[in-house]
Design a protein around this motif. Structure first.
Motif, PDB file in Angstrom:
ATOM      1  N   THR A   1      51.383  18.959  93.569  1.00 41.20           N
ATOM      2  CA  THR A   1      51.346  18.183  94.798  1.00 41.20           C
ATOM      3  C   THR A   1      50.190  18.656  95.673  1.00 41.20           C
ATOM      4  O   THR A   1      50.148  19.802  96.113  1.00 41.20           O
ATOM      5  CB  THR A   1      52.665  18.324  95.570  1.00 41.20           C
ATOM      6  OG1 THR A   1      53.729  17.903  94.708  1.00 41.20           O
ATOM      7  CG2 THR A   1      52.651  17.462  96.822  1.00 41.20           C
TER       8      THR A   1
ATOM      9  N   GLU B   1      43.790   9.722 100.026  1.00 42.33           N
ATOM     10  CA  GLU B   1      45.080   9.329 100.627  1.00 42.33           C
ATOM     11  C   GLU B   1      46.114   9.019  99.552  1.00 42.33           C
ATOM     12  O   GLU B   1      47.322   9.197  99.779  1.00 42.33           O
ATOM     13  CB  GLU B   1      44.884   8.102 101.530  1.00 42.33           C
ATOM     14  CG  GLU B   1      44.066   8.356 102.792  1.00 42.33           C
ATOM     15  CD  GLU B   1      42.575   8.457 102.513  1.00 42.33           C
ATOM     16  OE1 GLU B   1      42.158   8.051 101.395  1.00 42.33           O
ATOM     17  OE2 GLU B   1      41.827   8.956 103.383  1.00 42.33           O
ATOM     18  N   GLU B   2      45.684   8.563  98.388  1.00 39.54           N
ATOM     19  CA  GLU B   2      46.630   8.202  97.330  1.00 39.54           C
ATOM     20  C   GLU B   2      47.252   9.427  96.680  1.00 39.54           C
ATOM     21  O   GLU B   2      48.346   9.341  96.110  1.00 39.54           O
ATOM     22  CB  GLU B   2      45.913   7.352  96.271  1.00 39.54           C
ATOM     23  CG  GLU B   2      45.478   5.985  96.742  1.00 39.54           C
ATOM     24  CD  GLU B   2      44.730   5.218  95.661  1.00 39.54           C
ATOM     25  OE1 GLU B   2      45.330   4.279  95.115  1.00 39.54           O
ATOM     26  OE2 GLU B   2      43.576   5.578  95.378  1.00 39.54           O
TER      27      GLU B   2
ATOM     28  N   ASN C   1      50.191  14.665  99.054  1.00 35.90           N
ATOM     29  CA  ASN C   1      51.674  14.664  99.083  1.00 35.90           C
ATOM     30  C   ASN C   1      52.259  13.620  98.132  1.00 35.90           C
ATOM     31  O   ASN C   1      53.314  13.029  98.386  1.00 35.90           O
ATOM     32  CB  ASN C   1      52.186  14.428 100.511  1.00 35.90           C
ATOM     33  CG  ASN C   1      51.820  15.562 101.445  1.00 35.90           C
ATOM     34  OD1 ASN C   1      51.826  16.741 101.028  1.00 35.90           O
ATOM     35  ND2 ASN C   1      51.469  15.248 102.675  1.00 35.90           N
ATOM     36  N   ASN C   2      51.548  13.376  97.025  1.00 31.07           N
ATOM     37  CA  ASN C   2      52.025  12.440  95.997  1.00 31.07           C
ATOM     38  C   ASN C   2      52.330  11.068  96.579  1.00 31.07           C
ATOM     39  O   ASN C   2      53.321  10.421  96.204  1.00 31.07           O
ATOM     40  CB  ASN C   2      53.274  12.989  95.294  1.00 31.07           C
ATOM     41  CG  ASN C   2      53.017  14.338  94.649  1.00 31.07           C
ATOM     42  OD1 ASN C   2      51.883  14.667  94.319  1.00 31.07           O
ATOM     43  ND2 ASN C   2      54.077  15.127  94.472  1.00 31.07           N
ATOM     44  N   CYS C   3      51.458  10.616  97.478  1.00 28.56           N
ATOM     45  CA  CYS C   3      51.713   9.350  98.168  1.00 28.56           C
ATOM     46  C   CYS C   3      51.875   8.199  97.168  1.00 28.56           C
ATOM     47  O   CYS C   3      52.818   7.408  97.271  1.00 28.56           O
ATOM     48  CB  CYS C   3      50.571   9.052  99.142  1.00 28.56           C
ATOM     49  SG  CYS C   3      50.809   7.546 100.104  1.00 28.56           S
ATOM     50  N   LYS C   4      50.943   8.100  96.212  1.00 26.40           N
ATOM     51  CA  LYS C   4      51.062   7.042  95.209  1.00 26.40           C
ATOM     52  C   LYS C   4      51.186   7.608  93.805  1.00 26.40           C
ATOM     53  O   LYS C   4      51.779   6.986  92.927  1.00 26.40           O
ATOM     54  CB  LYS C   4      49.854   6.109  95.286  1.00 26.40           C
ATOM     55  CG  LYS C   4      49.873   5.176  96.488  1.00 26.40           C
ATOM     56  CD  LYS C   4      48.785   4.114  96.366  1.00 26.40           C
ATOM     57  CE  LYS C   4      48.865   3.132  97.539  1.00 26.40           C
ATOM     58  NZ  LYS C   4      47.832   2.069  97.427  1.00 26.40           N
TER      59      LYS C   4
ATOM     60  N   SER D   1      50.838  11.712  91.536  1.00 25.18           N
ATOM     61  CA  SER D   1      50.589  13.149  91.606  1.00 25.18           C
ATOM     62  C   SER D   1      49.374  13.481  90.758  1.00 25.18           C
ATOM     63  O   SER D   1      48.977  12.700  89.877  1.00 25.18           O
ATOM     64  CB  SER D   1      51.801  13.928  91.102  1.00 25.18           C
ATOM     65  OG  SER D   1      51.979  13.712  89.712  1.00 25.18           O
TER      66      SER D   1
END
Length: 975
Positions: free
Chosen positions: A363, A380-381, A384-387, A389
Motif C-alpha cells: 500500500t 492518485e490511483e 492508499n490502494n484507491c483504485k 495496489s
C-alpha cells in the motif's frame, strides 16, 4: 496666646502648600499613599484651623468641642499617616491600628462628654500616648522599610520619634507650663513641616534612584539584547543599542542621526518607506516585516522588524526591534534550493521514489511524479490502494518472489534490491529495478522507502550485448588481421585470434600465458620496449611498421597498432597487426613507378617549354636567314662584307638545327612518316656512322631476321643513330666497340606492369650498346633532359639524348637505358610494329622549279618582320604579293580579290583566329585557292603528335629562299 496666631497662620500656609503638592502628585501618579497622606495632612490642617478659630471668632479656647475635634483629628491623622506608609511599601496594614484608633477616639469623646478633660488633664494622657506611639511607629516603620538608607532617612525617622515623644508629653506640658504653649505649637508645626517636606524629598530621591537603576537595567538589557533596538523620529535614528552597531557595522557617532533610507537596500526602500508612513498614519500593517539593509562594509543583511509608534516630546516616534535573520534567510534559501533540487531531481529521475506499508498489497503512502511515466497510472490511483495496489502491478509470476525477497531482507535488517517485471496501464510489460530499506519507529516497522527504475532498455541492451559478445567472438577469431591481448610489461598473451596463430605458426595452447620472449616473436626487442614506453605515455599507438618472426624464424613485416586497457587493476595491451609483407613489395614497385612517372612529367614539361621557345626562335631565324640571303645575292663574292654575311647565314642555319632538335624533343617537329624496314635504313647509314665514330672504334651490326615494318620518318632514324653514335664515341676513351642490334619482341601484360610506359604489344627492338665508361644512377636520371651534359664546356650541347628521347616518344615508342660505371651503356629502343594493310599510299607532286608564272599569293603573318621577309622572297621570285597581319582582314582581302588569288600562305598560330580556321573559311567560299601553312611550332590543328595530316601543305620555319620557292611551286603545281 496672641503670639500663637501668626505662628499658626504661617504653619497653616506651609502645610497647605505641601498638602497641595501631595494632592498634585496623587493626580499625576494615582498612587494610593498620596491620597491617604493628602487626607491625613488635610486633617492636620483642620486641626490647625480649629486651634486658630478662637483667635478669629469669639470662642472660648477651652471649648470642649474644639478640643475634642483637635484631638480626634490628631489621632486619625497620625493613623492615616501610618496607613500611608504601609501603602507606600506595599505592606498589609494591620486593622488593630484602626481598632486602637477607634477605642482611643471613643475614649476621648467619652471623657469630653463627661467634661473630665478640663478637670482631669491626666485623663487625656492615653490619647497623647497612642498618638505619640503612632508617630514613633511611623519613624520605626519608615526606617526599617527603606531599601536604601541615607542620612535624610535617618533624620526623618528621628523627627518622627521626636514628634511622637513631643505628642506624648504635650498634654502634661500644657497643664504645667501653659505659657510655653506657643513654643510647643511651633515645635509641633516645625516637625510636621520638616517631615512632610522630607518625605517628599525622600520619595522623589527614591524614585530618582529607581529611575537611575531602571535606566541602567534598561541600558544593560538593551545592550545585551539579541535584537537591535532603534528609536527613530521623522525617519531619523536618535537612539539605538550596541546590537544595532554590530548589525549595521557603523560606530555610534556614524549611526546617530542617519536615516533608515541611508541603510535600506534599494529594492526594499520603497516598500519599507510606504509601510512606515502607513504606520505613522495609524493604518493596519503586519506586526513583523522583513527587509534588507546595506552595512558599512557593503554586505547585504536581512532584518526582521517589530515596530510600534509612540509619542516623544509631542512628536511621533518609532520603536523598532530589529532581528538579524540573514543566516535564517540563507538557511531558508538553502532549504528552498534544496527542496527545489530535490523536487527537480525527483521530477527528472528516470523512475519513481515511494513510501509504502509492509503488507502484501504494498500500500503506497507516497509516490513521486515518475510513477505515471513508469506505469501509466496516476499517483492518485495508487495512493492508499484507491483504485489498485502496487502488488497488482507486479507481474503475477514475480509477485511472490518479490514479497519473499523483501521479507527475507527485512528479517536480517538489511536493505533490499531486486529486479522484476511490472504490467503497465497499457498492458505493456516492463523490467524494473528496485532498491529499498526499512523505516523503524521504536523497533516497529512503520514503512518501506525506496526507488524503482525502468531497466527495460538495459535488459534489452544486456540481451543485445550477449549477442554482440557472440558476434565479437566470431569476428575476433575470423578477422584476417592479427589481434592479441597481452599484459603490458611482460607481454604475456591472454587472448590471440586465429589469424595470429596461423601466421605465427603456433597453436593456441602454445601461446596463451606465454611471454613474448618465450615465443621470440619480435625481431627487435628495443623496438618493442620503445612501443611500450610510448603506450604508457600516450595510451595509444597507430600504424607503426614492426618486424615480427614466426615459429620458423621467417621475418614478417606488419603494420602495428595498440592501445592500453585496464582490467581488474591489470594494465593490458590490445594490439592489432596487419601482415604487409606483400604490400611492402607492391609499395616498393609503386615508388619506382611513381619515380618514373615524375620523370616523365618533368620531361613533358621541359618539352612544352622547348616547343614554345622554338616557335619564337624560328620566327627570328626566318627573318635573319631571308635577309642574309637577300643581302648575299646582291653582293659579289669579292665584297668585303660577303664573308661576314655568309657567316651570319651559316650561324642561322646551325641555330635552326638546334631549334629542330628542341622540337624533336618536344615532339612538335613536323615529320613525314613512311613505312620502313629499320634493317635497310641502318644498312645505308653504316658507312657514314663508321666515319663518324672513327677508326679506333669497332662498329658491330647484328640485324634481326624477318624484322617487322615500322612507320616513321627516315630522317628521325638517322638522327637517333647519329646522336647515339656521337654519345658512345665520346664515352670510349680510345679503343672500343659499338654494337647495333635489331629484333622483334612481344611485350606481355606482366612485363609491361613492371616497366612504366611500356605498353603490351609487338615492337621492333633497336639495341645500341658500347663498352665505354658507363654512367652511375644519378647521371642516368638526367641524361634525357635538354642541355644536360657531362662533357666539358664547348664539347656538347646536351641535346643529343633529349632529341633521341623526343623522337622515340613522338613515335609512341619506349626507350630504356642500362648502364653501370666502367661497364658500358646499352640503349634499348622499342618502336611499335606497323600493319602494312592499313597504310595508304602518298604520292608527292613533281617540282617544276621555283620561278613564278605570274600567280598572286596572299601572305598572312602576325610577325611583321617575318611577313616583310616573306614578301621580299616571293616578290623576288616574281609573284604578286598581298599581305596582312590580321586573319579577319585577310578574309576581306580574299572577298575583294577572289578571282586573282592563287595561293594562301599563312602562319598557323595567330591572335584572334588560327591559320587553319581562317583557311577553312576561305576554301569554303573559294575552293580553287590553294593553302600552304608555315610555322616554327605547329599546333594540334595541323600536327597531331608530330604527324602532318595527309593533304595538308606545310613548310617549317626557318626556311631559305630556295626552300620557300620550291614549296610554293610544289603547291601551285598540284592538280
Amino acid at each position: 496666646m496672641n503670639s500663637l496666631f501668626p505662628v499658626g497662620v504661617s504653619s497653616l500656609f506651609v502645610v497647605a502648600v505641601v498638602i497641595f503638592s501631595y494632592f498634585f502628585y496623587y493626580r499625576s501618579t494615582k498612587k494610593k499613599f498620596f491620597a491617604i497622606w493628602t487626607v491625613a495632612w488635610s486633617l492636620y490642617v483642620l486641626r490647625l484651623i480649629c486651634l486658630l478659630l478662637p483667635f478669629i471668632i469669639p470662642i472660648d479656647t477651652n471649648n470642649s468641642f474644639l478640643s475634642l475635634s483637635n484631638r480626634l483629628m490628631n489621632i486619625i491623622s497620625s493613623t492615616l499617616i501610618l496607613y500611608g506608609f504601609y501603602s507606600l511599601y506595599n505592606k498589609k496594614f494591620s486593622n488593630i491600628w484602626f481598632i486602637f484608633c477607634g477605642i482611643i477616639s471613643f475614649y476621648l469623646i467619652l471623657i469630653t462628654v463627661f467634661d473630665a478633660l478640663n478637670s482631669w488633664i491626666f485623663l487625656s494622657l492615653p490619647v497623647s500616648v497612642f498618638t505619640g506611639w503612632v508617630h514613633i511607629w511611623n519613624g520605626i516603620f519608615y526606617f526599617s522599610n527603606k531599601n536604601i538608607k541615607t542620612k535624610s532617612t535617618f533624620f526623618i525617622s528621628t523627627l518622627f520619634l521626636l514628634w511622637g515623644i513631643h505628642t506624648i508629653h504635650y498634654s502634661i506640658d500644657l497643664f504645667f507650663m501653659p505659657s510655653f504653649m506657643p513654643w510647643f505649637y511651633v515645635i509641633d508645626v516645625t516637625l510636621v513641616v520638616i517631615i512632610l517636606v522630607g518625605i517628599l524629598f525622600e520619595y522623589f530621591n527614591d524614585i530618582q534612584n529607581r529611575l537611575n537603576a531602571s535606566e541602567e537595567n534598561y541600558n544593560l538589557i538593551l545592550d545585551n539584547s539579541e535584537e537591535a533596538i532603534v528609536i527613530a523620529r521623522d525617519g531619523i535614528i536618535i537612539s539605538f543599542n550596541t546590537r544595532a552597531e554590530d548589525v549595521s557595522g557603523y560606530k555610534k557617532n556614524e549611526l546617530l542621526m542617519k536615516t533608515f533610507d541611508d541603510l535600506l537596500y534599494h529594492e526594499d526602500r520603497y516598500e519599507a518607506i510606504e509601510r512606515h508612513l502607513k504606520r505613522q498614519q495609524g493604518g493596519e500593517i503586519s506586526k513583523f516585516n522583513t527587509f534588507r539593509i546595506i552595512t558599512r562594509s557593503g554586505e547585504i543583511k536581512w532584518l526582521e522588524s517589530n515596530a510600534t509608534v509612540f509619542s516623544m516630546n509631542g512628536k511621533k516616534a518609532t520603536l523598532n526591534f530589529l532581528r538579524d535573520i540573514t543566516d535564517k534567510k540563507k538557511a531558508e534559501e538553502d532549504l528552498y534550493e534544496s527542496k527545489r533540487r530535490l523536487f527537480t531531481l525527483m521530477s527528472n529521475l528516470p523512475g519513481m521514489a515511494y513510501r509504502c506499508k509492509n503488507n502484501h498489497d504494498r500500500t503506497m503512502e507516497f509516490v513521486s511524479d515518475g510513477f505515471l511515466e513508469l506505469t501509466g497510472y496516476s499517483p492518485e490511483e495508487i495512493i492508499n490502494n484507491c483504485k489498485l495496489s502496487y502488488a497488482n502491478i507486479i507481474h503475477s509470476e514475480d509477485r511472490e518472489r518479490v514479497w519473499n525477497h523483501i521479507q527475507s531482507a527485512l528479517s536480517e535488517g538489511k536493505s533490499f534490491e531486486l529486479i522484476y517485471r511490472i504490467i503497465c496501464a497499457t498492458g505493456k510489460e516492463k523490467w524494473v529495478w528496485e532498491k529499498g530499506q526499512i523505516v523503524m519507529d521504536n523497533d516497529n516497522i512503520i514503512a518501506l522507502e525506496g526507488f524503482i527504475s525502468d531497466i527495460t532498455k538495459l535488459k534489452d541492451t544486456e540481451t543485445a550485448l550477449m549477442q554482440s559478445l557472440i558476434k565479437f567472438e566470431k569476428t575476433f577469431q575470423a578477422n584476417p588481421v592479427w589481434i592479441t591481448l597481452s599484459t603490458l610489461d611482460e607481454g604475456r598473451y591472454i587472448e590471440a585470434n586465429e589469424s595470429f596463430l596461423k601466421e605465427i605458426g603456433y597453436r593456441q595452447e602454445e601461446v596463451i600465458d606465454k611471454a613474448w620472449q618465450e615465443l621470440d616473436t619480435w625481431v627487435d626487442p628495443e623496438q618493442r620496449a620503445n612501443i611500450i614506453s610510448r603506450l604508457k605515455e600516450n595510451g595509444r599507438i597507430l600504424n607503426q611498421e614492426v618486424k615480427r618472426k614466426n615459429k620458423k624464424g621467417d621475418i614478417i613485416n606488419t603494420l602495428f597498432s595498440a592501445e592500453t586497457l585496464v582490467l581488474e587493476d591489470n594494465e593490458l595491451m590490445v594490439s592489432v597487426s596487419q601482415n604487409i609483407t606483400a604490400l611492402k613489395k607492391v609499395q616498393k614497385d609503386r615508388d619506382s613507378l611513381n619515380e618514373q612517372l615524375r620523370h616523365s612529367q618533368k620531361m613533358e614539361s621541359i618539352g612544352r617549354l622547348a616547343g614554345g621557345v622554338a616557335h619564337d626562335y624560328n620566327n627570328m631565324l626566318t627573318v635573319i636567314i631571308i635577309n642574309a640571303e637577300l643581302l648575299l645575292n646582291k653582293m659579289k663574292p669579292g665584297s668585303p662584307y660577303y664573308k661576314n654575311i655568309d657567316e651570319i647565314l651559316n650561324a642561322a642555319e646551325r641555330s635552326a638545327n638546334i631549334t629542330k632538335q628542341l622540337l624533336v624533343f618536344a615532339r612538335k617537329e613536323a615529320i613525314s612518316p613512311e613505312v620502313l624496314n629499320i634493317n635497310l635504313t641502318l644498312d645505308g647509314m653504316l658507312k657514314m656512322l663508321k666515319r663518324l665514330i672513327g677508326e679506333d672504334i669497332e662498329l658491330i651490326w647484328n640485324p634481326g631476321t624477318n624484322l617487322w615494318p615500322v612507320k616513321m620518318d627516315q630522317s628521325q632514324i638517322d638522327q637517333i643513330l647519329v646522336n647515339l653514335s656521337v654519345n658512345s664515341r665520346d664515352a670510349i676513351d680510345s679503343l672500343g666497340k659499338i654494337t647495333i642490334e635489331t629484333e622483334n619482341v612481344t611485350i606481355d601484360k606482366l612485363l609491361s606492369e613492371k616497366t612504366t610506359g611500356l605498353k603490351p604489344g609487338e615492337y621492333v627492338l633497336l639495341t645500341f650498346s658500347d663498352n665505354g665508361k658507363g654512367m652511375d644512377t644519378e647521371v642516368q636520371k638526367n641524361i634525357f633532359e635538354p642541355f644536360f651534359t657531362t662533357k666539358d664546356i664547348g664539347k656538347g650541347t646536351g641535346l643529343g639524348l633529349s632529341t633521341v628521347y623526343g623522337i622515340v616518344k613522338q613515335n609512341n615508342g619506349f626507350i630504356d637505358v642500362i648502364s653501370n660505371p666502367d661497364e658500358g651503356t646499352a640503349f634499348k629502343i622499342y618502336i611499335p610494329r606497323h600493319e602494312i594493310n592499313s597504310e595508304k599510299t602518298y604520292i608527292e607532286p613533281d617540282n617544276k622549279g621555283i620561278e613564278s608564272d605570274g600567280e598572286t599569293i596572299l601572305v598572312v603573318e602576325d610577325d611583321v618582320s617575318v611577313k616583310s621577309a616573306t614578301e621580299k622572297i616571293l616578290s623576288g621570285l616574281g609573284y604578286n604579293v598581298l599581305s596582312t597581319e590580321n586573319p579577319k582582314e585577310a578574309l576581306d582581302i580574299v572577298e575583294q580579290n577572289s578571282d586573282s588569288i592563287h595561293l594562301l600562305l599563312s602562319d598557323v598560330i595567330m591572335p584572334e583566329m588560327s591559320g587553319r580556321d581562317m583557311a577553312k573559311k576561305i576554301t569554303g567560299m573559294f575552293p580553287n585557292i590553294k593553302v600552304l601553312f608555315m610555322s616554327g611550332y605547329t599546333s594540334d590543328s595541323i600536327i597531331k603528335e608530330g604527324l602532318v595530316y595527309q593533304g595538308v601543305n606545310y613548310i617549317e620555319k626557318p626556311f631559305t629562299t630556295e626552300k620557300l620557292g620550291l614549296k610554293v611551286r610544289e603547291v601551285l603545281n598540284e592538280k
